[in-house]
Each structure stands twice: as structure tokens, then as C-alpha cells.
Enzyme design. Structure first.
Site, short mmCIF file in Angstrom:
data_model
loop_
_atom_site.label_atom_id
_atom_site.label_comp_id
_atom_site.label_asym_id
_atom_site.label_seq_id
_atom_site.Cartn_x
_atom_site.Cartn_y
_atom_site.Cartn_z
N PRO A 97 0.80 -1.23 0.00
CA PRO A 97 0.00 0.00 0.00
C PRO A 97 0.83 1.28 0.00
O PRO A 97 0.34 2.34 -0.37
CB PRO A 97 -0.81 -0.11 1.30
CG PRO A 97 -0.82 -1.56 1.64
CD PRO A 97 0.50 -2.09 1.16
N ARG A 162 -1.24 -8.73 -21.29
CA ARG A 162 -2.06 -8.37 -22.44
C ARG A 162 -1.36 -7.38 -23.37
O ARG A 162 -1.77 -7.20 -24.52
CB ARG A 162 -3.41 -7.81 -21.97
CG ARG A 162 -3.33 -6.46 -21.28
CD ARG A 162 -4.65 -6.09 -20.63
NE ARG A 162 -5.77 -6.23 -21.54
CZ ARG A 162 -6.11 -5.32 -22.45
NH1 ARG A 162 -5.38 -4.22 -22.55
NH2 ARG A 162 -7.14 -5.50 -23.22
N ASP A 177 -7.09 1.19 -25.62
CA ASP A 177 -7.67 1.05 -24.29
C ASP A 177 -7.64 2.38 -23.54
O ASP A 177 -6.81 3.24 -23.81
CB ASP A 177 -6.88 0.02 -23.46
CG ASP A 177 -7.22 -1.40 -23.84
OD1 ASP A 177 -8.28 -1.61 -24.45
OD2 ASP A 177 -6.42 -2.30 -23.53
#
Length: 255
Positions: A97, A162, A177
Site C-alpha cells: 500500500p 495483455r 484502451d
């Protein structure tokens, strides 16, 4: 381009079985574009109870991941000791985080590598020596806390694989995209042209490619202006795009 080697260090290897074997990720492995190596670093624990965590020095709640299992696991995979060797180590990514916020630009950067290692933590946190002497990158997928780094690593792996050449059926897909161009993607439609009175915009049925391209650029800009204006702060606007934004603002004011 060499096949991409992905190594994941986790205490829960079973979490990856369905994800890495499905859809684009599974097909990429079948095409030998990528290989997945899931390592249970509990196997590198150095005590009879296979303990990988311990109480923090100085007190405090929770348990901290010990350095030894992870250092030894990574050393075993690489064939050398990263913090002692002069050899160039591949990118070793700590899911955390506190890390750098993940973006499409980072995905495109990582997709150029030949080998990536992901360390998935659990419990309260990591021994600081893991951060300072083992990893090369710390990445966060958002300002929230997950139970462990497994889901975050899956997100990054999916976004990276991808982008590899041959992973998608249509290579143009990744280029258009959202975020790849710096803007959100334009609206998309398919058959039927009229569904229950909801019609596809006429321009998309016109066959006029220049007009279609202009419509997509404008709609992409509008969607970004409407939903994510922060992205426009780092986007270089053309004169035409500036005029479109002025048009959007004028329309909003008049409503």
C-alpha cells in the site's frame, strides 16, 4: 521478443490456479509468450514449524514477514544472491500500500521486461530489509488495504501480459484502451443498430472513416473531461481538442 518469465512468491499458491489458466493469461501461456512460476516461500522457512512471520521488534500489533524465507526463495529462483552479487537483477516487485501508484504507463514499462518477480505479503507488513535490500520496485494498485498481495499481483500480471506482442487477437485493442492514449476510451457499439429504440450514433454507420475517427477522438476527450479531468493536467491538448473542451464547458454552462 523473448517469452516473459513471471515468478510469484506467495503463501497461497492455490489462489493463482484459475486466474493464470484462464482467458488471455492462459492463452498467452499456451502460445509460449509467457511462463508462470508460483513459489510458496513457506517452503524456505528455517524452522520445523515453517514459520515465515514473527512479532515486531519494539512491540506493536500484528505479525511481520521475516526476511530469510523471501531472500532464500528469490536467491533460489535467480541462482545468485541479489544483495551480494554484482549481477543485474530482474525487476523484483513488492506489492505494498505504500508503493508507487500503479498506472497504465507503468504496465507498459513492465511489459518491456523479460523477467519479473512479484512478492505477495500477508500479515501486518514486511521486515524493512526486504524493502531496502531485495526489491527493486514497490507498487500499490490503489489507496486501500488488501489482505495480501496476491490479488494485486494478479491485476498487474493481467495488465502486463495483455500488452505483450501476440497476447491479444487484435493488437490494436491494447493501443486504444483507456489510459493507453492518455484519455479514457470512447463509447463502443455493436449490432443491432437499433435495440428497443436505443440507436447507434449515425456516424458509426456512415462508413466515413475520417468522420468516425474524429467522433471517437471527441467522445474520448469528452468522457475524460466529464469523468477524469485530472488526466488532462498531464495531457498535451491540440488546438482542436482545446476547442472541443471550450464547447463542452459552454454546453455545461447553458444547461
Amino acid at each position: 521478443m523473448k517469452p516473459l518469465k513471471l515468478h510469484v512468491f506467495t503463501l497461497f499458491p492455490e489462489m493463482f490456479e484459475g486466474v493464470l489458466g484462464s482467458s488471455i493469461l492462459g492463452k498467452a501461456e499456451q502460445k509460449e509468450l509467457v511462463s508462470y512460476h508460483i513459489v510458496n516461500f513457506r517452503e524456505y522457512a528455517q524452522n520445523k514449524h515453517s514459520q515465515v512471520d514473527d512479532y515486531p521488534y519494539g512491540g506493536g500489533g500484528g505479525m511481520i514477514l521475516k526476511p530469510e524465507p523471501l531472500f532464500h526463495a528469490v536467491e533460489d529462483v535467480l541462482g545468485f544472491t541479489p544483495h551480494k552479487s554484482q549481477k543485474k537483477r530482474p525487476r523484483i516487485i513488492l506489492l505494498c500500500p505504500q508503493g508507487e501508484p500503479y498506472t497504465q504507463a507503468k504496465a507498459e514499462e513492465l511489459a518491456q521486461e523479460d523477467e519479473l518477480l512479484f512478492i505477495c505479503g500477508h500479515y501486518e507488513g514486511y521486515d524493512e530489509r526486504i524493502r531496502t535490500h531485495l526489491v527493486t520496485d514497490e507498487i500499490s494498485i490503489g489507496d486501500y488495504v488488501l489482505t495480501g498481495g496476491e490479488l494485486a499481483s494478479m491485476v498487474i500480471i493481467d495488465s502486463v501480459v495483455r500488452l505483450r506482442e501476440g497476447a491479444l487477437g487484435n493488437e490494436q485493442s491494447a493501443k486504444t484502451d483507456s489510459y493507453s492514449t492518455g484519455l479514457l476510451e470512447y463509447p463502443q457499439y455493436t449490432r443491432p443498430a437499433d435495440f428497443d429504440g436505443m440507436k447507434v450514433p449515425d456516424v458509426l454507420l456512415s462508413g466515413h472513416h475520417a468522420n468516425i475517427e474524429e467522433w471517437r477522438r471527441k467522445e474520448s476527450l469528452f468522457r475524460t473531461w466529464q469523468r477524469r479531468r485530472d488526466l488532462l493536467e498531464s495531457y498535451s491538448l491540440s488546438e482542436q481538442e482545446k476547442a472541443w473542451i471550450a464547447e463542452f464547458e459552454k454546453t455545461q454552462t447553458s444547461e
